[in-house]
Enzyme design. Structure first.
Site, PDB file in Angstrom:
ATOM      1  N   SER A  50      60.485  55.470  39.279  1.00  0.00           N
ATOM      2  CA  SER A  50      60.959  56.561  38.430  1.00  0.00           C
ATOM      3  C   SER A  50      62.474  56.657  38.302  1.00  0.00           C
ATOM      4  O   SER A  50      62.991  57.212  37.347  1.00  0.00           O
ATOM      5  CB  SER A  50      60.402  57.884  38.934  1.00  0.00           C
ATOM      6  N   GLU A  95      67.391  74.112  35.195  1.00  0.00           N
ATOM      7  CA  GLU A  95      67.583  74.154  36.642  1.00  0.00           C
ATOM      8  C   GLU A  95      67.703  72.709  37.115  1.00  0.00           C
ATOM      9  O   GLU A  95      67.251  71.792  36.434  1.00  0.00           O
ATOM     10  CB  GLU A  95      66.373  74.806  37.313  1.00  0.00           C
ATOM     11  N   LYS A 115      63.807  61.263  33.900  1.00  0.00           N
ATOM     12  CA  LYS A 115      64.069  62.643  33.480  1.00  0.00           C
ATOM     13  C   LYS A 115      64.517  62.747  32.022  1.00  0.00           C
ATOM     14  O   LYS A 115      64.274  63.754  31.361  1.00  0.00           O
ATOM     15  CB  LYS A 115      65.141  63.263  34.384  1.00  0.00           C
TER      16      LYS A 115
END
Lengths: 267, 400
Positions: B379, B113, B91
């Site tokens: 990830s 968000e 991220k």
């Protein structure tokens, strides 16, 4: 000229366009409210379709949507209310206010054909900007429905393009943000409204936050009318039990709605 | 020659677009122009890459999973180690890119968000580093489930705002973030966390994540002297997968996306937007969407909070419709088993999200030859999930 524009053209200030949520709190109450609003002086009615994810709406309309969805209201069911309104004597133009996804699921062509057949006169899709609206507009126009366009304070260079193709009436979003009451409007709002109204080739009305008589008075001479949603929906939310009740209770509740409207648009 | 996407309307084939209120249109146009300019500006690229290297910890390793490979008995499995990135997941790549872009656009406030909190933490982290004011919307229900991440964001100086509408999860946090943005669009930058939302967001996030695939390509070429035969990633909104896939789209590489099948594809408890959804509009984008007949959005389910999004990035929808990428459902149970296997064979505890990709990678590798190569995007790391994993294994144990 579209029916909506005709109605808007002949209205004296303020051209009054109330919004109600289909199925809030019941389908019967929605039909009766439509008539009550016409009696209270509405020139055009916006019939809102409840949606699970209403991006452009504040807490009041969201709550109404939840109430309506709990009752099983859908876009198709809402269209079925229009003939009932007509039967009860509602003659003013009706604009169906729906987010794009429910319309897409029904099918753009199918929706337009049905809406027209049931007696709707227009369509407003708050999450369908000009760039994405070709298909919907063509289908709507094929069935004599007007697609209502919105202009926002951030529209700037986009205003001309939007105004040029606007039909029915032009919806001026008063200020940044979602639907719902605002205490007062900035000076800037009034100059923006005036400027857009002058450019508009169809009657223009201001919405988002219009909730007090002084808001309406302050707009006189600057634009043609007002769209009032959250203020009415909020009042109806408070009257939920009465609106769900026996006919005399409903009548009394609708009397209060009418009283509110009279005060709001009285000059 | 394959077409490049998105097109001028922000479409990926039939998907994508900008289905937002008029109030946001000018901001999206401004964002598109600013991104285009920055992306092609060497000084911006330099700043972005330097921050990824010196602050985020890139490049991340490509680890050969030798014991897992032996146990699987098929193609060689390589792991792209986004779990080793600062804050523990991919991220941050996107948060760094967008925050730098915000700064360049002169916006001092960012709003984001978050679902489980990973994107929120990444955003709060970059905001702290760059001195930006940060507000993160998080579903009230998610705040309860991920209380530790709420605290992490607050420690980093961000304000966490509960999203109290709808089902009080990621979908609603995104609605609230967009509503907030509509209200403060003149001075606030919306830093979206995945390849979703209106154009140009899916493109921006993809391009800030494509560093994953670019590094992988370089590293696998060093190891194997060629591109892999297959690449696998999990998809919720789909940002880590788009980052991995993007540089391989025109290569002879089979691409696989793992969707969360939750309790099973034939139950109602899943988040398999591609395999079980229909085209619809969510958060400004036309894509596959889990919805009822009337077009109301249905709350999805997955054990992994990072995968339970009812939509999917529009480029994934296009890649599915054109059959360039194969998307398969992976259940909670399968993901947990893969998570356990990787922990035991490689000493790596993956995030439950990544474990979905891992399960699919093991399946795919098992059907391939030993001289073939599969890369899987790991990830994120699983530290955040330990409590969930413990509860799940306990329930499983009790059920047996």
């Amino acid at each position: 000229m579209s029916t909506i524009q005709e109605a808007a053209n002949t209205a004296e200030f303020p051209l009054f366009i109330p919004f109600i949520m289909a199925g809030d709190p019941t389908p019967e109450a929605t039909v009766d409210t439509a008539l009550a609003l016409q009696e209270a002086g509405a020139h055009i009615l916006e019939l809102g379709i409840p949606y699970s994810d209403p991006l452009a709406d504040g807490p009041v309309i969201q709550a109404a949507a939840i109430r309506a969805l709990k009752g099983g209201m859908t876009l198709s069911n809402a269209l079925d209310l229009i003939p009932q309104m007509r039967e009860k004597g509602v003659t003013i133009p009706i604009v169906v206010f729906t987010y794009y996804n429910p319309l897409l699921q029904l099918g753009v062509e199918g929706f337009s054909a049905t809406a027209a057949e049931k007696g709707a006169n227009g369509l407003l899709v708050p999450d369908l900007p000009l760039e994405e609206s070709d298909e919907v507009k063509e289908a709507a126009n094929r069935h004599d429905l007007s697609l209502i366009s919105l202009v926002a304070p951030t529209s700037k260079e986009r205003v001309d393009r939007i105004v040029e193709q606007a039909e029915g009436f032009l919806y001026i979003v008063s200020s940044l943000g979602v639907t719902g009451s605002r205490d007062a409007f900035h000076e800037q709002t009034h100059s923006f409204v005036e400027e857009v109204t002058q450019k508009a080739q169809v009657p223009a009305a201001v919405g988002f936050g219009v909730s007090k008589p002084e808001h309406v008075r302050a707009l006189k001479g600057k634009t043609d009318g007002v769209i009032v949603g959250s203020a009415i929906v909020s009042l109806m939310g408070k009257l939920t039990n009465e609106l769900k009740g026996e006919e005399h209770e409903r009548k009394q509740a609708l009397g209060e709605v009418k009283k509110f409207v009279h005060q709001l648009i009285a000059e | 020659m394959t077409k490049t996407y998105p097109d001028s309307k922000g479409r990926y084939g039939d998907f994508g677009g900008k289905f937002v209120p008029e109030t946001l249109m000018a901001a999206l146009e401004e964002l598109e122009a600013a991104f285009e300019k920055a992306w092609n500006d060497e000084s911006f690229q330099h700043e972005y890459k330097e921050m990824l290297r010196e602050y985020a910890g890139r490049m991340t390793p490509l680890t050969f999973a030798d014991r897992l490979t032996r146990e699987t008995g098929g193609a060689k499995i390589y792991l792209k180690r986004e779990d080793l990135l600062h804050t523990g997941a991919h991220k941050l790549n996107n948060a760094v890119g967008q925050a730098l872009l915000a700064k360049r656009m002169g916006k001092e406030k960012i709003v984001a968000e978050t679902g489980a909190g990973q994107h929120g933490v990444a955003t709060a982290t970059v905001a702290a580093k760059l001195g930006l004011e940060c507000k993160v919307f998080m579903g009230e229900e998610d705040m309860r489930r991920q209380a530790l991440n709420v605290f992490r964001m607050e420690l980093l100086g961000a304000e966490v705002v509960p999203a109290e509408s709808g089902s009080k999860t990621l979908k609603d946090a995104t609605n609230e973030a967009i509503r907030y943005w509509v209200t403060h669009v003149d001075d606030t930058f919306y830093l979206i966390g995945s390849v979703v939302g209106p154009h140009p967001y899916p493109r921006i996030v993809r391009d800030f994540q494509r560093v994953i695939g670019e590094e992988t390509k370089e590293q696998i070429t060093e190891h194997e002297g060629r591109v892999p035969d297959a690449a696998v990633a999990c998809v919720g909104g789909g940002s880590n997968a788009m980052g991995m896939f993007a540089p391989f789209l025109t290569d002879e590489v089979k691409l696989y996306g793992a969707e969360a099948a939750g309790k099973g594809m034939n139950t109602v408890q899943h988040a398999a937007s591609i395999n079980r959804g229909r085209p619809g509009v969510i958060h400004g984008s036309l894509t596959y969407l889990i919805q009822d007949e009337a077009g109301q959005i249905i709350e999805p389910y997955s054990i992994s909070a990072g995968l339970d999004y009812p939509g999917i990035g529009p480029e994934h929808a296009h890649l599915a419709a054109t059959e360039r990428v194969t998307y398969e459902g992976v259940t909670d149970k399968e993901a947990l088993a893969a998570l356990k296997k990787l922990s035991e064979t490689e000493g790596i505890l993956p995030a439950i999200e990544s474990a979905h990709a891992l399960h699919l990678a093991i399946e795919v590798a098992g059907q391939m030859e030993r001289d073939q190569v599969v890369v899987v995007n790991l990830s994120g790391r699983g530290d955040k999930d330990v409590e969930t994993i413990r509860t799940a294994f306990k329930e499983e144990g009790e059920a047996e």
